[in-house]
Design a protein around this motif. Structure first.
Motif, short mmCIF file in Angstrom:
data_model
loop_
_atom_site.label_atom_id
_atom_site.label_comp_id
_atom_site.label_asym_id
_atom_site.label_seq_id
_atom_site.Cartn_x
_atom_site.Cartn_y
_atom_site.Cartn_z
N ARG A 80 0.82 -1.21 0.00
CA ARG A 80 0.00 0.00 0.00
C ARG A 80 0.86 1.26 0.00
NH1 ARG A 80 -2.09 0.39 4.57
NH2 ARG A 80 -1.70 -1.61 5.60
N ASP A 81 2.03 1.17 0.63
CA ASP A 81 2.91 2.34 0.71
C ASP A 81 3.89 2.43 -0.46
OD1 ASP A 81 1.72 3.19 3.06
OD2 ASP A 81 3.11 2.08 4.35
N TYR A 139 8.94 4.74 10.66
CA TYR A 139 8.74 4.11 9.35
C TYR A 139 8.17 5.10 8.34
CZ TYR A 139 5.97 1.44 5.91
OH TYR A 139 5.38 0.97 4.76
N GLN A 140 7.27 5.94 8.79
CA GLN A 140 6.55 6.83 7.89
C GLN A 140 7.46 7.79 7.15
OE1 GLN A 140 3.36 6.18 7.43
NE2 GLN A 140 3.25 7.66 5.75
N PHE A 150 10.11 7.18 5.62
CA PHE A 150 10.60 6.58 4.40
C PHE A 150 9.50 6.42 3.36
CE2 PHE A 150 13.29 4.91 7.87
CZ PHE A 150 14.44 5.61 7.54
N VAL A 151 8.28 6.38 3.83
CA VAL A 151 7.14 6.33 2.93
C VAL A 151 6.97 7.68 2.24
CG1 VAL A 151 4.64 6.02 2.75
CG2 VAL A 151 5.97 4.59 4.31
N THR A 152 7.18 8.75 2.96
CA THR A 152 6.90 10.09 2.43
C THR A 152 8.11 10.75 1.79
OG1 THR A 152 7.37 11.06 4.61
CG2 THR A 152 5.08 10.51 4.11
N LYS A 153 9.32 10.29 2.13
CA LYS A 153 10.51 11.03 1.66
C LYS A 153 11.41 10.23 0.72
CE LYS A 153 10.87 14.10 5.66
NZ LYS A 153 11.73 14.60 6.75
N MET A 154 11.37 8.91 0.82
CA MET A 154 12.33 8.14 0.05
C MET A 154 11.70 7.73 -1.29
SD MET A 154 14.94 8.21 2.00
CE MET A 154 16.01 7.07 1.17
#
Length: 256
Positions: free
Chosen positions: A48-49, A249-250, A252-256
């Protein structure tokens, strides 16, 4: 440089362990974190991410009474995220295609392609011919022994005669699509990375590579980016908040 998610499975549960504590005898390990969720929960989250290219590692040997439970967990995760994750742990000529059919993007292998402490190129060639170079990852996890790094096999319990260096990476590159490297001495300790391992990985530009071991903060990530020349991907286990740590964790979802 990108974040690669992970799912480690031991004794039928999703865990984070101290890598150097793993023992086949008694299926023992020092646990950092045991999840209340199953592997499919994490795989679906990663799907999902939009986080692809991560790995599932089965930490029990195939002979263990827990290995079928590990495989059951892995199968559910691969079903939840088909084509999105690699898998390693007990891979060989007899079961590699089975795991690819379950939905793994790649097979990760170490122990099967070693014999008497050296790479068995006959086995390695046979495995490459079976699954294709583009679906094979070589796990070259290593530890420091007598002032140099050596590849370790059998769930990080046996030190081989093969040095972890540029020559070895170049020699093995023709057989695989990627490398995965756990720095075993710091694996699961969230106490800082093995900088020399990062330096050696950053010096090669042959295959994509993922580093694991000891990441505990931004300083480590900055070092990987700089010394890894932007070519070294990374995974975070025990230090990630998903697994009881403090790194969100979040991010890396938003920045990587």
């Amino acid at each position: 440089m990108r974040f690669r998610p992970c799912i480690d499975i031991h004794n039928g549960s999703v865990k984070q362990i101290v890598g150097g504590s793993l023992s086949d005898q008694g299926n023992l390990a020092t646990d950092n974190f045991v999840s209340k969720y199953d592997a499919a929960f994490y795989a679906d989250m990663y799907r999902r991410d939009g986080l692809s290219g991560g790995h599932i590692i089965l930490l029990n040997p195939a002979e263990s009474e827990y290995y079928p439970a590990d495989v059951e967990q892995a199968a559910a995760a691969l079903k939840a995220y088909p084509g999105g994750m690699q898998i390693g742990g007990g891979m060989n000529l007899n079961n590699a295609e089975q795991f690819l059919d379950m939905g793994a993007s790649h097979i990760i292998v170490t122990s099967f392609v070693f014999r008497s402490g050296m790479v068995d190129y006959e086995r390695l060639t046979s495995l490459r011919e079976l699954v294709g170079r583009e679906r094979l990852v070589l796990d070259l996890s290593c530890r420091l022994v007598n002032d140099d790094y050596y590849i370790v096999t059998d769930r990080w319990q046996k030190v081989t005669k093969e040095r972890f260096n540029a020559e070895t990476l170049e020699r093995l590159a023709e057989y695989c699509d990627e490398f995965l490297v756990h720095a075993v001495d710091v694996e699961g300790k969230a106490s800082g990375i093995e900088r020399e391992v990062i330096r050696r990985l950053g010096a090669q530009d042959i295959r994509p590579v993922t580093y694991a071991g000891g990441i505990h903060g931004q300083e480590d990530l900055d070092y990987i980016k700089e010394v890894g020349n932007g070519r070294v991907d990374f995974t975070i286990g025990s230090a990630l908040d998903l697994f009881g740590g403090t790194i969100p964790y979040q991010r890396f979802v938003t920045k990587m």
